[in-house]
Design a protein around this motif. Structure first.
Motif, PDB file in Angstrom:
ATOM      1  N   PRO A  91       0.800  -1.237   0.000  1.00 20.02           N
ATOM      2  CA  PRO A  91       0.000   0.000   0.000  1.00 20.02           C
ATOM      3  C   PRO A  91       0.828   1.281   0.000  1.00 20.02           C
ATOM      4  CG  PRO A  91      -0.045  -1.052   2.161  1.00 20.02           C
ATOM      5  CD  PRO A  91       0.604  -2.025   1.225  1.00 20.02           C
ATOM      6  N   GLN A  92       2.073   1.228   0.501  1.00 24.53           N
ATOM      7  CA  GLN A  92       2.882   2.452   0.522  1.00 24.53           C
ATOM      8  C   GLN A  92       3.202   2.948  -0.884  1.00 24.53           C
ATOM      9  OE1 GLN A  92       3.565  -0.616   1.767  1.00 24.53           O
ATOM     10  NE2 GLN A  92       5.743  -0.793   2.284  1.00 24.53           N
ATOM     11  N   GLY A  93       3.248   2.019  -1.849  1.00 27.91           N
ATOM     12  CA  GLY A  93       3.460   2.422  -3.229  1.00 27.91           C
ATOM     13  C   GLY A  93       2.306   3.252  -3.745  1.00 27.91           C
ATOM     14  N   MET A  94       1.104   2.861  -3.379  1.00 28.61           N
ATOM     15  CA  MET A  94      -0.091   3.608  -3.782  1.00 28.61           C
ATOM     16  C   MET A  94      -0.045   5.027  -3.234  1.00 28.61           C
ATOM     17  SD  MET A  94      -4.065   2.589  -3.119  1.00 28.61           S
ATOM     18  CE  MET A  94      -5.418   3.654  -3.672  1.00 28.61           C
ATOM     19  N   ALA A  95       0.420   5.173  -1.995  1.00 24.49           N
ATOM     20  CA  ALA A  95       0.521   6.502  -1.387  1.00 24.49           C
ATOM     21  C   ALA A  95       1.491   7.381  -2.160  1.00 24.49           C
ATOM     22  CB  ALA A  95       0.964   6.369   0.076  1.00 24.49           C
ATOM     23  N   ARG A  96       2.629   6.824  -2.563  1.00 26.26           N
ATOM     24  CA  ARG A  96       3.608   7.620  -3.308  1.00 26.26           C
ATOM     25  C   ARG A  96       3.107   7.937  -4.722  1.00 26.26           C
ATOM     26  NH1 ARG A  96       7.315   4.400  -0.147  1.00 26.26           N
ATOM     27  NH2 ARG A  96       7.443   2.795  -1.767  1.00 26.26           N
ATOM     28  N   GLN A  97       2.365   7.006  -5.319  1.00 33.81           N
ATOM     29  CA  GLN A  97       1.772   7.294  -6.626  1.00 33.81           C
ATOM     30  C   GLN A  97       0.754   8.432  -6.522  1.00 33.81           C
ATOM     31  OE1 GLN A  97       0.195   3.619  -8.161  1.00 33.81           O
ATOM     32  NE2 GLN A  97       2.211   2.784  -8.656  1.00 33.81           N
ATOM     33  N   ASN A  98       0.016   8.457  -5.431  1.00 30.69           N
ATOM     34  CA  ASN A  98      -0.919   9.555  -5.191  1.00 30.69           C
ATOM     35  C   ASN A  98      -0.198  10.889  -5.158  1.00 30.69           C
ATOM     36  OD1 ASN A  98      -3.777   9.380  -4.921  1.00 30.69           O
ATOM     37  ND2 ASN A  98      -3.527   7.971  -3.214  1.00 30.69           N
ATOM     38  N   MET A  99       0.971  10.890  -4.527  1.00 30.09           N
ATOM     39  CA  MET A  99       1.757  12.129  -4.449  1.00 30.09           C
ATOM     40  C   MET A  99       2.210  12.577  -5.846  1.00 30.09           C
ATOM     41  SD  MET A  99       1.713  12.854  -1.244  1.00 30.09           S
ATOM     42  CE  MET A  99       3.056  13.981  -0.886  1.00 30.09           C
ATOM     43  N   ALA A 100       2.530  11.608  -6.700  1.00 29.76           N
ATOM     44  CA  ALA A 100       2.927  11.946  -8.074  1.00 29.76           C
ATOM     45  C   ALA A 100       1.785  12.653  -8.795  1.00 29.76           C
ATOM     46  CB  ALA A 100       3.339  10.682  -8.828  1.00 29.76           C
ATOM     47  N   ILE A 101       0.569  12.189  -8.562  1.00 36.44           N
ATOM     48  CA  ILE A 101      -0.610  12.818  -9.173  1.00 36.44           C
ATOM     49  C   ILE A 101      -0.786  14.243  -8.644  1.00 36.44           C
ATOM     50  CG2 ILE A 101      -3.123  12.746  -9.370  1.00 36.44           C
ATOM     51  CD1 ILE A 101      -2.903   9.665  -9.106  1.00 36.44           C
ATOM     52  N   LEU A 102      -0.733  14.372  -7.325  1.00 39.96           N
ATOM     53  CA  LEU A 102      -0.963  15.672  -6.701  1.00 39.96           C
ATOM     54  C   LEU A 102       0.117  16.687  -7.074  1.00 39.96           C
ATOM     55  CD1 LEU A 102      -2.041  14.442  -3.147  1.00 39.96           C
ATOM     56  CD2 LEU A 102      -3.512  15.557  -4.832  1.00 39.96           C
ATOM     57  N   SER A 103       1.354  16.217  -7.213  1.00 44.48           N
ATOM     58  CA  SER A 103       2.457  17.130  -7.502  1.00 44.48           C
ATOM     59  C   SER A 103       2.400  17.680  -8.922  1.00 44.48           C
ATOM     60  CB  SER A 103       3.805  16.440  -7.267  1.00 44.48           C
ATOM     61  OG  SER A 103       4.037  15.433  -8.235  1.00 44.48           O
ATOM     62  N   ARG A 104       1.760  16.951  -9.824  1.00 41.95           N
ATOM     63  CA  ARG A 104       1.717  17.388 -11.233  1.00 41.95           C
ATOM     64  C   ARG A 104       0.698  18.502 -11.450  1.00 41.95           C
ATOM     65  NH1 ARG A 104       2.031  19.482 -15.134  1.00 41.95           N
ATOM     66  NH2 ARG A 104       2.730  18.842 -17.213  1.00 41.95           N
ATOM     67  N   GLY A 105      -0.402  18.468 -10.686  1.00 45.16           N
ATOM     68  CA  GLY A 105      -1.389  19.536 -10.802  1.00 45.16           C
ATOM     69  C   GLY A 105      -2.146  19.520 -12.115  1.00 45.16           C
ATOM     70  N   ASP A 106      -2.490  20.700 -12.597  1.00 38.64           N
ATOM     71  CA  ASP A 106      -3.324  20.860 -13.789  1.00 38.64           C
ATOM     72  C   ASP A 106      -2.488  20.647 -15.059  1.00 38.64           C
ATOM     73  OD1 ASP A 106      -5.178  21.570 -15.674  1.00 38.64           O
ATOM     74  OD2 ASP A 106      -5.687  23.502 -14.780  1.00 38.64           O
ATOM     75  N   ARG A 107      -2.891  19.673 -15.880  1.00 34.84           N
ATOM     76  CA  ARG A 107      -2.164  19.344 -17.101  1.00 34.84           C
ATOM     77  C   ARG A 107      -2.825  19.930 -18.357  1.00 34.84           C
ATOM     78  NH1 ARG A 107      -3.292  15.056 -14.333  1.00 34.84           N
ATOM     79  NH2 ARG A 107      -4.687  14.240 -15.931  1.00 34.84           N
ATOM     80  N   THR A 108      -3.838  20.774 -18.172  1.00 34.58           N
ATOM     81  CA  THR A 108      -4.644  21.268 -19.294  1.00 34.58           C
ATOM     82  C   THR A 108      -3.807  21.871 -20.416  1.00 34.58           C
ATOM     83  OG1 THR A 108      -6.536  21.682 -17.841  1.00 34.58           O
ATOM     84  CG2 THR A 108      -6.487  22.847 -19.947  1.00 34.58           C
ATOM     85  N   ALA A 109      -2.886  22.754 -20.062  1.00 36.18           N
ATOM     86  CA  ALA A 109      -2.095  23.435 -21.093  1.00 36.18           C
ATOM     87  C   ALA A 109      -1.285  22.442 -21.919  1.00 36.18           C
ATOM     88  CB  ALA A 109      -1.169  24.459 -20.441  1.00 36.18           C
ATOM     89  N   SER A 110      -0.699  21.460 -21.254  1.00 37.33           N
ATOM     90  CA  SER A 110       0.105  20.460 -21.965  1.00 37.33           C
ATOM     91  C   SER A 110      -0.761  19.571 -22.836  1.00 37.33           C
ATOM     92  CB  SER A 110       0.884  19.598 -20.960  1.00 37.33           C
ATOM     93  OG  SER A 110       1.798  20.377 -20.220  1.00 37.33           O
ATOM     94  N   LEU A 111      -1.953  19.230 -22.352  1.00 38.41           N
ATOM     95  CA  LEU A 111      -2.837  18.338 -23.110  1.00 38.41           C
ATOM     96  C   LEU A 111      -3.299  18.977 -24.410  1.00 38.41           C
ATOM     97  CD1 LEU A 111      -5.050  16.832 -20.251  1.00 38.41           C
ATOM     98  CD2 LEU A 111      -3.164  15.754 -21.458  1.00 38.41           C
ATOM     99  N   SER A 112      -3.376  20.285 -24.433  1.00 40.25           N
ATOM    100  CA  SER A 112      -3.824  20.964 -25.654  1.00 40.25           C
ATOM    101  C   SER A 112      -2.806  20.848 -26.786  1.00 40.25           C
ATOM    102  CB  SER A 112      -4.100  22.445 -25.367  1.00 40.25           C
ATOM    103  OG  SER A 112      -2.903  23.119 -25.009  1.00 40.25           O
ATOM    104  N   SER A 113      -1.596  20.367 -26.462  1.00 40.82           N
ATOM    105  CA  SER A 113      -0.564  20.224 -27.496  1.00 40.82           C
ATOM    106  C   SER A 113      -0.545  18.830 -28.123  1.00 40.82           C
ATOM    107  CB  SER A 113       0.819  20.516 -26.891  1.00 40.82           C
ATOM    108  OG  SER A 113       1.212  19.469 -26.006  1.00 40.82           O
ATOM    109  N   ILE A 114      -1.388  17.918 -27.624  1.00 37.83           N
ATOM    110  CA  ILE A 114      -1.385  16.539 -28.125  1.00 37.83           C
ATOM    111  C   ILE A 114      -1.846  16.497 -29.586  1.00 37.83           C
ATOM    112  CG2 ILE A 114      -2.504  14.273 -27.910  1.00 37.83           C
ATOM    113  CD1 ILE A 114      -2.468  14.632 -24.899  1.00 37.83           C
ATOM    114  N   LYS A 115      -1.069  15.827 -30.400  1.00 34.16           N
ATOM    115  CA  LYS A 115      -1.386  15.711 -31.828  1.00 34.16           C
ATOM    116  C   LYS A 115      -2.011  14.353 -32.166  1.00 34.16           C
ATOM    117  CE  LYS A 115       0.458  19.693 -33.167  1.00 34.16           C
ATOM    118  NZ  LYS A 115       0.832  20.223 -31.844  1.00 34.16           N
TER     119      LYS A 115
END
Length: 299
Positions: A209-233
């Motif tokens: 379960p500790q891996g899940m906690a660290r993966q959660n932190m990866a999600i939270l640390s990235r924040g809003d990806r909207t601007a980057s997603l608009s560049s997807i081709k």
């Protein structure tokens, strides 16, 4: 199951279908092992003429663990993120996206269709804008853009998912059966036997379960990806359930709106899971999407 060294870590993986077919990389969600993608589901995709790859993300299953990073305080991180504070993490979604590309490198696959569910969908999105030359198409399932202004999941569903699970096997399984009931598709019968078998196999293969906690932190640390997603081709297909209690359907609509030219499939009654009752529709949708995205553009 085989494993490879990729992006500086060990990654455990499994494949289905003919290696000469177009590759489809399946990325699991937060805390989930490659077992999330049922073998029968993978076989259905392989029957559509795809070389299907499922794998354990870092910090899950039999892939490399990051014990030295310690166990983060998830609730404090969530509170901080809601207050607009930076969240420190042992690794990022970018790192996890690079793991995907490293796995493709190790398997000598130049390009692949990238499909992820929940956190896996976020990683698939990051692969698509971070490594566009490696992506044939994108499939984002029950995921989001990180937009903080979207409706949030039901508090009881969120609380159930982030609650620390018991360590003892029977208690762990019962705890997570209750979690599954919270996030299950309201339009489909709860699959008691399938859910219990999945949890038993997951616990016996790798209780971590500790891996899940660290993966959660990866999600939270990235924040809003909207601007980057608009560049997807790459051509994108966004799949979301109308009854998702954890990541509401508005998140899927937002994802499809942000990614240029994305197609949106809303499955009535689907929650934050893949009940067997939706397999046929999803497999067909993915197959059609892949065929369409690989057709030559006529000028």
């Amino acid at each position: 199951m085989p494993n490879v060294t990729a992006n500086g870590i060990q990654i455990e993986y499994d494949t289905f279908g003919d290696r000469s077919s177009s590759a489809l990389l399946l990325i699991a969600g937060n805390g989930a092992q490659l077992l999330f993608w049922d073998a029968e589901f993978c076989e259905l995709l392989a029957e559509k003429g795809l070389f299907v790859i499922r794998f354990d993300n870092r910090d899950a299953g039999l892939s490399t663990k990051f014990d030295e990073a310690g166990v983060p305080d998830i609730m404090a991180a969530i509170k901080g993120a809601m207050e607009g504070k930076d969240v420190a993490a042992a690794y990022s979604l970018d790192d996890m996206a690079d793991d995907c590309v490293g796995l493709l490198d190790a398997l000598h696959i130049e390009k692949a269709h990238i499909c992820g569910a929940s956190m896996g969908g976020m990683i698939a999105q990051v692969v698509s804008y971070r490594h566009p030359q490696r992506v044939l198409s994108l499939i984002s399932i029950m995921s989001n853009t990180g937009n903080p202004n979207l409706p949030q999941g039901r508090p009881d569903a969120i609380a159930a998912v982030v609650a620390p699970p018991p360590t003892e096997r029977k208690a762990y399984i019962e705890h997570n059966m209750n979690v599954w009931r919270k996030i299950w598709s309201p339009g489909f019968p709860f699959e008691e036997k399938r859910a219990r078998t999945y949890l038993e196999k997951s616990y016996d293969r790798s209780y971590y379960p500790q891996g899940m906690a660290r993966q959660n932190m990866a999600i939270l640390s990235r924040g809003d990806r909207t601007a980057s997603l608009s560049s997807i081709k790459a051509q994108a297909l966004v799949i979301h359930g109308s009854g998702d209690p954890l990541i509401p359907v508005e998140a899927g609509k937002d994802t499809a709106r942000v990614i240029p030219g994305a197609n949106l499939l809303i499955i009535e009654g689907m929650g934050h899971d893949l009940p067997t009752g939706v397999w046929s529709e999803i497999v067909t949708a993915i197959s059609r999407h892949i065929k369409k995205s690989t057709q030559p553009i006529l000028v």
